[in-house]
Design a protein around this motif. Sequence first.
Motif, short mmCIF file in Angstrom:
data_model
loop_
_atom_site.label_atom_id
_atom_site.label_comp_id
_atom_site.label_asym_id
_atom_site.label_seq_id
_atom_site.Cartn_x
_atom_site.Cartn_y
_atom_site.Cartn_z
N LEU A 261 0.84 -1.20 0.00
CA LEU A 261 0.00 0.00 0.00
C LEU A 261 0.87 1.24 0.00
CD1 LEU A 261 -2.69 1.55 0.33
CD2 LEU A 261 -2.47 1.20 2.80
N LEU A 262 0.63 2.13 -0.98
CA LEU A 262 1.29 3.42 -1.05
C LEU A 262 0.25 4.50 -0.80
CD1 LEU A 262 3.63 5.37 -1.72
CD2 LEU A 262 3.02 5.11 -4.15
N LEU A 263 0.49 5.33 0.21
CA LEU A 263 -0.39 6.44 0.54
C LEU A 263 0.23 7.74 0.02
CD1 LEU A 263 -1.22 5.48 4.24
CD2 LEU A 263 -2.61 5.04 2.20
N LEU A 264 -0.59 8.54 -0.66
CA LEU A 264 -0.16 9.82 -1.20
C LEU A 264 -1.03 10.93 -0.63
CD1 LEU A 264 0.03 8.83 -4.99
CD2 LEU A 264 1.83 8.60 -3.27
N ALA A 265 -0.42 12.07 -0.31
CA ALA A 265 -1.19 13.20 0.21
C ALA A 265 -0.46 14.49 -0.11
CB ALA A 265 -1.39 13.07 1.72
N GLY A 266 -1.24 15.54 -0.39
CA GLY A 266 -0.69 16.88 -0.57
C GLY A 266 -0.94 17.69 0.68
N ASP A 267 0.07 18.42 1.15
CA ASP A 267 -0.10 19.14 2.41
C ASP A 267 -1.00 20.37 2.28
OD1 ASP A 267 1.63 20.88 1.09
OD2 ASP A 267 2.79 21.34 2.90
N GLN A 268 -1.36 20.73 1.05
CA GLN A 268 -2.27 21.86 0.84
C GLN A 268 -3.67 21.40 0.41
OE1 GLN A 268 -1.42 25.47 1.26
NE2 GLN A 268 -0.23 24.09 2.56
N ASP A 269 -3.97 20.15 0.65
CA ASP A 269 -5.26 19.61 0.26
C ASP A 269 -6.31 20.00 1.30
OD1 ASP A 269 -7.45 18.07 -0.49
OD2 ASP A 269 -6.21 16.40 -1.16
N ALA A 270 -7.22 20.90 0.90
CA ALA A 270 -8.29 21.34 1.79
C ALA A 270 -9.55 20.53 1.60
CB ALA A 270 -8.58 22.82 1.57
N ASN A 271 -9.59 19.67 0.60
CA ASN A 271 -10.77 18.85 0.35
C ASN A 271 -10.67 17.53 1.12
OD1 ASN A 271 -12.77 17.17 -0.88
ND2 ASN A 271 -12.81 18.53 -2.62
N ALA A 272 -9.60 16.81 0.90
CA ALA A 272 -9.31 15.60 1.68
C ALA A 272 -8.07 15.90 2.49
CB ALA A 272 -9.09 14.40 0.76
N THR A 273 -8.26 16.54 3.63
CA THR A 273 -7.14 17.06 4.42
C THR A 273 -6.18 15.94 4.82
OG1 THR A 273 -8.59 16.94 6.35
CG2 THR A 273 -8.37 19.08 5.27
N MET A 274 -4.93 16.33 4.98
CA MET A 274 -3.87 15.35 5.17
C MET A 274 -4.02 14.56 6.47
SD MET A 274 0.17 16.04 4.43
CE MET A 274 0.44 17.02 5.89
N ASP A 275 -4.79 15.08 7.43
CA ASP A 275 -4.96 14.34 8.67
C ASP A 275 -5.75 13.04 8.47
OD1 ASP A 275 -6.96 16.36 8.17
OD2 ASP A 275 -7.90 15.80 10.05
N HIS A 276 -6.51 12.91 7.37
CA HIS A 276 -7.12 11.63 7.03
C HIS A 276 -6.04 10.56 6.83
CE1 HIS A 276 -11.45 12.31 6.38
NE2 HIS A 276 -11.12 13.55 6.07
N THR A 277 -5.03 10.93 6.05
CA THR A 277 -3.93 9.99 5.79
C THR A 277 -3.17 9.69 7.07
OG1 THR A 277 -3.73 10.78 3.51
CG2 THR A 277 -1.84 9.63 4.43
N PHE A 278 -2.95 10.72 7.90
CA PHE A 278 -2.25 10.49 9.16
C PHE A 278 -3.05 9.56 10.07
CE2 PHE A 278 0.41 14.67 9.18
CZ PHE A 278 1.15 14.15 8.13
N ALA A 279 -4.37 9.69 10.08
CA ALA A 279 -5.19 8.81 10.92
C ALA A 279 -5.04 7.37 10.48
CB ALA A 279 -6.65 9.25 10.86
#
Length: 771
Positions: free
Chosen positions: A700-718
Amino acid sequence: MPSEPSECAARYRKAHALVPEKLAELMRNNTVVPQWTGEGDRFWYRRNADDGGHEYVLVDPDGFHREPLFDPADVTARLAAVFDGPVDLETTPVVRFRPEGNGVYVGLLDGRTAVLSPDGDATFPGPDRAALPGPDGTQVLFLRAHNLWSRDIATGGERPLTTTGEPFYAWGATPDYTRALLPLAAADRPLPPALACFSPSGRTVMAVRLDERAVPEHPFVDQLPPGRARPKLRPFRYHHEDETLSGGAELAFVDLETGSLAVHAVDAALVANFVSNGPDTVAWACDEAAVYLLWHSTGARTASLVRVDVRTGERKVVLSETAEPIYEPNTHLYSLPLIRVLPASNEVIWFSQADGWGHLYRHDLTTGARLGAITSGNLVVRDLLRVDEQRREVLFVAGCGDGGDNPYWRKVYWADLDGSGQTLLTPEPADHELIAPAPQFLTSIFGVAPTSSVSPSGRWFIDRMSTVTAPPQILLRDTRDGTVAGELERTDVSALLEAGFTVPEQFQVTADDGETQLWGVITLPPGLPPDSRVPVIDLMYAGFQVVAQPTGWLSGGGNASWGQLGAAFAALGFATIVMDGRGTPGRDRVFRQWTHGVPAEPRGLDDHVTALRALADSYPLDLEHVGVIGHSYGGYNSVRSMLYFPHFFKVAVSSAGVHDAVKMHKGSWNWFLGEHGTHDPAALRDLGNLHLADRLRGKLLLLAGDQDANATMDHTFALIRALIDADRPFDLKIWPGGDHYSTTTPYTRTVIWEYFVEHLLHRNEDTGGRS
C-alpha cells in the motif's frame, strides 16, 4: 528475463507521452465549444486549421453556412497596435468576440480586451471576475468589507446594499466551509458574491448569509508560502461529522430602486441548493413578489418547493415529495437539480424516481397536485437542457439501456409538457455529449465562461457523438426531430494512434445476483504474446456522486481524465478497467440505492471483484496480480478494497483518501446514512477505514498533498496511525504544496508507475522512469 534498462526507459517515455493532459494535443478538432453571437442562432468556435495552427469559424445554422469569423492577420496587427505589444493568437487565443456598437469586442485568454471599430481601435475594460453582472448589463454586484455592494457600469457609482456584514457572517459571500476555495484565497484572488442574484428585471437582489462565527476552525498550515520562510496559518471553518451544527442563515431582498431591505431568518436547508448551485435553483414569481426555493439536503427523505414572500418572508410549501429511503433531485450529485418552476403557466417540472427510474413530472404550482408524467420509459433523466414554455416542450439528456445499449450513453430527447409525446433525437448507438447548464459555483467562482450546446432560440443543438472505440463526429442537429443539418467536425485521431494510444473496449458482465448488468471499459497492453496473462489495475472511484467510466471517446464520466489513464498504464504493460458498481448514479432506483444504509458492507466494491473475475474468462488477465488506484473518494475506496478483499487486491495506491469518516465535513455521509443530525458513532466507524487496518496484506502506497483542503492530510495520518497500531507495513509520499487538484506532475505519475511496476510486475531494475 528482465527487460533491459533501455526498454524500460522507452516504456516510461511512451507512458509519459500518453498521460491525459497530453492526449488532447494529439487530436484535431476533438470538440466544439460554441460561442453564441446574440444575432439569431449564429455561433463561432475555434478549430484546428487544415494547414496547421487554428482558425475561427462563424456558423449560421439556417442553411448551414460557414465562413471565417475574422481575418487573423488583420486582427492580430490591430490588437498589437492597441496593446502596444506582441499578440499571438496561437498562445493567447480569442475567447470573446461579439458586436460592440459599430465595431467588435475582442477578448483574449490572457485577459486583454479591446474594441476594434471603424471609429478607432481602443482597449476596453474586460470582465471583472470579482463582480456579478445584472441581467441588463447596467450594473454589477461585488463584495466589500463583508457586505454586498452594487456598481453602475455607466457612471461607476457605487453604493452598499447591506451594512451588517462581518467576518464569517458576510452577505453574499461563499461560506468558508466550501474548502475548494482555499487555493483561491491563498492566491488573494477577490471572489464574486456567489450567494447573491438579481431578479429577472434586475430591480431586486436576493442575497444569503450563513453564520459561521461559532464554527470550529481547522488549523490548516501552508508550509511553503511564497516569499517567506515561516509557514503560514490559513485556518478555515467547518463542522466535522461528530460535531453539533451551529449558526443559522438569513435571506435578504434589496429593492434597487427604493433601497428598501427585507431580511428574513431561514432554515439553512432552504438555501442549501442556492449555496451549492447558484441562481439556477431560484425561480421568481411573475411579479417578482416571491421566490421559489428547493428545500432539500443530500440524504433527506423529503424535498419541498417553498414559496417565500419577498417583503414579509412568509413561507408556504407548494409541493413536497417523500421517498424511501431517500429523495434525490438528480442522481448525479454534481449536476443541477432537475426541477424548474414555470410561473407564467403556474406549473412545476419535478424529478422523481417514484416508478423505479428517473422521470420528469408536471405539478400545479398552487396546489402541488401532480398533473401527469412528462417523460416515460426505462430511462433516467440527467440534465434539463431547455424548457420551451411557448412550444410546451422540454429538451433533456437521459440514459437508457433499452435494446441492449449502454445505459450510461447520454441521449437527447424532447417531450411535450403534457406527456403526450416523447422523441429520441439521437437514435445512433453512441454517447451524445452536450454542454449542459453548469452550477454558478463553477461559472462565477472559477471563471468558467457559461455556454450551452443548445442555440438561443432552442432550434438547434451541437452533438458530440462517439463511443469509447469510435472517434467523435460533431454534428449540428435540429431539436424538432434530430435531423442533422451538417457536420461541424470529424475528429482526427491519427497522431494519437501513431503515438501508441491503446483504444479501450467496452465490457458488460453480470453481478453476483445473476441479473444485474455491470458496465465498464477495459484497456489491454498492445502486442500481447499468445497465452500470456497480464497484471490488471482497477482505476477506481466507486463514489455515489458521479459515474466514473468513460462513455464516449476519451469523454464521459464525472472525472474524464481518470478514465483516460488506461493508455499510459498499457504502455507499461498493465491492463486496466474503469467501471461503476451498484450504488452509483445513472441507473434504475434499485441499482442506485443498493448501497444505502449498509455502512459495514463493501458497498459496491464487491462488484469490482465480480467483474474482474468474469473478465478473466475473456481477456488475458492475471488475477494473481491485481492492483487498484484511486484519488479522493477513490483513494478511500482503493484502501477499502485492499482491506475488504486482502487476498484479491495485492497492490494499492491511495491518493488523497478520506479514511476517517468522523473527519469529514458534516453531512458528507448523509447519502449513506440519511439526514439524521448526529450519526451513530458505530456507523461512522464502519464507514471509515481505520478499524479495518489489521486486514492489510498487500503493498500500500499512501499519497497526500499538504495543501489539500478537500481531503485534508490528517485523514492519511489517521490511517497511518491505525496501520502502525496494527503492525501493518505501508509506504508514504507527501507532496509539499500539493492541493486536491494539482498533484498530477511527471514526478508524481512516475512514483505511482514505479510502485506498480515493482510490486505488481515484480520488476525492480532501473526503470528509467526519470530523465
